[in-house]
Design an enzyme around this catalytic site. Structure first.
Site, mmCIF file in Angstrom:
data_model
loop_
_atom_site.group_PDB
_atom_site.id
_atom_site.type_symbol
_atom_site.label_atom_id
_atom_site.label_comp_id
_atom_site.label_asym_id
_atom_site.label_seq_id
_atom_site.Cartn_x
_atom_site.Cartn_y
_atom_site.Cartn_z
ATOM 1 N N GLY A 1 0.827 -1.208 0.000
ATOM 2 C CA GLY A 1 0.000 0.000 0.000
ATOM 3 C C GLY A 1 0.853 1.246 0.000
ATOM 4 O O GLY A 1 1.065 1.859 1.063
ATOM 5 N N SER B 1 0.976 3.700 -3.206
ATOM 6 C CA SER B 1 0.329 4.756 -3.989
ATOM 7 C C SER B 1 -1.029 5.131 -3.404
ATOM 8 O O SER B 1 -1.750 4.286 -2.871
ATOM 9 C CB SER B 1 0.132 4.288 -5.437
ATOM 10 O OG SER B 1 1.369 4.110 -6.061
ATOM 11 N N GLU C 1 13.518 -4.622 -5.221
ATOM 12 C CA GLU C 1 12.557 -5.190 -6.164
ATOM 13 C C GLU C 1 13.057 -5.024 -7.593
ATOM 14 O O GLU C 1 12.959 -5.929 -8.415
ATOM 15 C CB GLU C 1 11.197 -4.496 -6.021
ATOM 16 C CG GLU C 1 10.157 -5.039 -6.993
ATOM 17 C CD GLU C 1 9.175 -3.988 -7.469
ATOM 18 O OE1 GLU C 1 9.437 -2.790 -7.264
ATOM 19 O OE2 GLU C 1 8.170 -4.373 -8.064
ATOM 20 N N ASN D 1 8.991 5.998 -15.327
ATOM 21 C CA ASN D 1 10.297 6.189 -15.960
ATOM 22 C C ASN D 1 10.770 7.639 -15.850
ATOM 23 O O ASN D 1 11.978 7.908 -15.873
ATOM 24 C CB ASN D 1 10.236 5.738 -17.420
ATOM 25 C CG ASN D 1 10.232 4.224 -17.532
ATOM 26 O OD1 ASN D 1 10.123 3.522 -16.512
ATOM 27 N ND2 ASN D 1 10.355 3.701 -18.737
#
Lengths: 404, 323
Positions: free
Chosen positions: A153, A155, A270, A387
């Site tokens: 959790g 965003s 990640e 990006n």
């Protein structure tokens, strides 16, 4: 932690097959022996759950979900979950290089990410880096065994790329955390047992301060999950509302107020580990496009695009392996992981676009498969840090350019 | 740090120091300095007249040549050394090239009688011609060389060289493709070094140059293209390093990686030139020198368009047959 007992889920921790003739990952040899053992176990598991090698394209995370979960659970029972996680926490204690070997074998079966992908990719590294000994021993085994599904959790409706603008709040009331706020685009929320949630727990002196990472049980009355239908028709992510949701007082990952560091470290890890799986999948897709196109019907420009994509995938592979070596040596990969996230996502998008164009031209590739990849690829420049965010980080930390 | 990594680190530092001390356009001086310090014969066994070490070290020297914008003619010498080390040439011949005692030009040709344009040419003594099946060495006939003017700098002329079938040189049978890959890799590493240096200069410039009351690097329209160059250079370098370290007789990976380096180098130079605005287009400033050098390298030892054609065949299964 929480009011949803992890111990019930684990039923005594990771289950192993004591009578199996095959070695666990911890018992497997090294080098070629390790690779051979990995292949043997994967063959056995594929046979056990009736897994059929999936095609290289159109096989996203939502295909064959039940079977996919059964596959990971079977791997865990045989001692092949959490390869690079210490044995004490339910893993196999192998090296990242061996994890890469195992991932390559998995990719050959059409499996590129763990079913519990948020848990394995983000939560597990965060637990290893910031968790207490008790948290690691209690939470990691069921996570790795795919018995406890995790979501993340981070965003919020008003805090996407600007994660530090998050508004979800948490405060100690009656000896436990009470959490209020909304999270959005939360992958796997609909089936998650736990959420690694960022919440504001202190005064907003600085946007990055006063944020805490909480381990919040999802199956409680204060948590409402509303699935969101994606552009490809899937419902992989959801909006999560915390309305006086609760978590135990000690359900804090890291220190209170250290949430920003937890989130950044987890996302960084990640990127590197997921990149390995993503690169392997991309390589397989490139091979598939090579194989399926009737090149006599294609002009040189499309062929040149194919060449550039193939070279980009090779470059990605080199960088990812170098990053794994760096991580294995206990060093930080810095902005290299940010850099590879950008190259991976944009190469994936180029490949999927080329695949669709070639498919729609009738040159051989499967239309439905490449359309699915194309839609899926469009998300990749958005998630795990857009990006644009990655480029800003690289501009500042890689090139030393001034901040705005 | 492993012993290999330490050796690579020392090699890079030495090459940078030697080339920085001889900065400028004096190719002969740079070749002599590299030769004296043993930096040309890397990747060639000492018993064969070389300096030992791995071929990857030779490429790291080429990268430092690019970083210091050394005269690219040093690549002729380094390339000739690698080529000569790869055939059954007498150790003395190899040593002459490795030590920089005999200056060399290198060129690719498709037939034995050649008429080639050689960029970065200077008054070398010998010409190495790599054909698909042989290496030919001949003395350069001065009257056969005709200057075609300067493309970058008066001292960096390119020459058209005609070598007739009646040349008086020697010839070895060898596969031309590995030699071409080695030359391409040298060019690629040079391009990586040059592009990285230019990108650093551009970062410094855009970090100080102010418009609209702020350094232009604070605008994403400027910083993000530069970040894209950083990303591309990082990955091209990782690919080239990995290919160089695992070359083991397979030239294909090296050749593919060189393409990534050369195209990335050129794109980076173009982007930096643009980011520097008017400075990028000013003769007295450096950016155009990087650009022109990398542009030429992108077409050396063979035209970029030929390289692209070959890559289609190499990387797309059955492409040649399908066509």
């Amino acid at each position: 932690v929480g009011d949803n007992s992890i111990t019930q889920l684990t039923a005594g921790g990771p289950r192993r097959s004591p009578d199996s003739a095959l070695p666990t990952a911890a018992q497997a040899g090294t080098g070629d022996a390790f690779a051979a053992a990995a292949r043997a176990v994967l063959d056995a598991v594929a046979s056990e759950v009736g897994w059929i090698k999936r095609p290289a394209v159109g096989n996203g995370d939502n295909v064959q979900r039940d079977q996919r979960r059964a596959f990971d659970r079977a791997l865990a029972r045989r001692g092949w979950a959490g390869l690079a996680v210490p044995v004490d926490y339910g893993g196999a204690g192998r090296t990242l290089t061996e994890l890469a070997t195992f991932s390559a074998e998995l990719a050959a079966l059409g499996i590129s990410t763990p079913y519990n992908r948020v848990g394995v990719g983000i939560v597990a590294p965060a637990l290893l880096l910031f968790g207490t000994e008790s948290q690691k021993r209690q939470l990691l085994p069921p996570l790795l065994a795919t018995d406890c599904i995790w979501c993340q959790g981070f965003s919020e409706p008003e805090a996407g790329s600007d994660l530090a603008a998050l508004r979800t709040s948490a405060a100690i009331e009656g000896g436990q955390w009470t959490i209020n706020g909304r999270k959005i685009w939360t992958t796997l929320a609909s089936e998650a047992d736990y959420c690694l949630a960022l919440a504001r727990t202190g005064r907003e002196q600085s946007k990055h301060q006063g944020i805490t990472a909480l381990l919040v049980p999802m199956r409680q009355s204060g948590v409402q999950v509303t699935p969101i239908t994606q552009l490809d028709g899937e419902r992989d992510f959801a909006e999560v509302t915390f309305d006086a949701a609760h978590a135990k007082r000690d359900a804090v990952l890291g220190e209170v107020g250290q949430g920003w560091s937890v989130a950044m470290a987890a996302l960084s890890y990640e990127r590197s580990l997921h990149l390995l799986q993503r690169q392997l999948r991309l390589s397989r897709m490139v091979d598939e496009l090579h194989r399926s196109v009737r090149w006599s019907e294609v002009n040189d420009r499309a062929a040149d695009d194919m060449v550039e994509i193939a070279i980009a995938v090779r470059s990605l592979k080199s960088s990812v392996h170098a990053q794994l070596t760096t991580l294995q040596e206990g060093r930080n990969v810095g902005v290299n992981a940010n850099s590879s996230k950008v190259l991976w996502s944009e190469t994936y998008q180029s490949l999927a676009r080329l695949g669709v164009e070639l498919a729609l031209s009738g040159a051989g590739p499967d239309v439905d498969g490449w359309l699915a990849e194309y839609y899926s690829s469009l998300a990749t420049s958005i998630y795990a840090g857009t990006n644009e965010i990655q480029r800003t980080i690289i501009a500042e930390r890689g090139l030393g350019l001034p901040r705005r | 740090m492993s012993s290999e990594a330490a050796l690579a680190d020392d090699t890079v530092k030495l090459a940078y120091a030697v080339l920085s001390a001889n900065a400028g356009d004096d190719a002969a001086a740079q070749i002599a300095a590299l030769g004296e310090t043993g930096l040309i014969g890397l990747g060639i066994e000492e018993s064969r007249g070389g300096s030992g070490g791995s071929i990857a070290l030779a490429f790291l020297v080429a990268e430092q040549a690019g970083r210091t914008l050394a005269h690219p003619a040093v690549l002729h010498q380094m390339g000739a050394a690698l080529i000569l080390g790869g055939v059954d040439a007498p150790a003395d011949d190899v040593a002459d090239v490795v030590r920089g005692q005999r200056t060399v030009l290198t060129a690719l040709a498709t037939s034995s009688a050649v008429d080639v344009t050689i960029p970065f040419a200077y008054s070398a003594e010998r010409l190495f011609i790599v054909t698909p099946n042989s290496l030919r060495i001949s003395d350069v006939q001065r009257d056969a060389m005709s200057g075609e003017g300067s493309w970058r700098h008066p001292d960096w002329a390119e020459h058209r060289v005609r070598v007739t079938a009646q040349h008086h040189g020697r010839e070895w049978q060898c596969k031309g493709e590995p030699q071409k890959a080695a030359l391409s890799a040298l060019a690629g590493f040079y391009a990586l070094g040059a592009a990285s240096a230019l990108l650093r200069d551009t970062a410094t410039y855009t970090g100080h140059r102010e418009q609209f009351g702020a350094p232009i690097a604070t605008f994403q329209a400027v910083s993000h293209p530069l970040a894209s160059c950083w990303i591309a250079l990082h990955h091209a370098r990782e690919l080239n390093i990995a290919s160089a370290e695992h070359v083991a007789g397979d030239w294909t990976d090296l050749y593919v990686a060189a393409h990534a380096a050369l195209t990335t180098g050129l794109h980076t130079a173009e982007t930096c030139l643009h980011a520097m605005g008017g400075i990028g287009f000013t003769w007295d400033a450096d950016p155009h020198r990087y650009l022109k050098t990398v542009l030429r390298l992108n077409n050396w030892p063979e035209p970029a368009i030929n390289r692209r054609r070959q890559l289609r065949t190499l990387l797309i299964h059955d492409y040649a047959q399908a066509r």
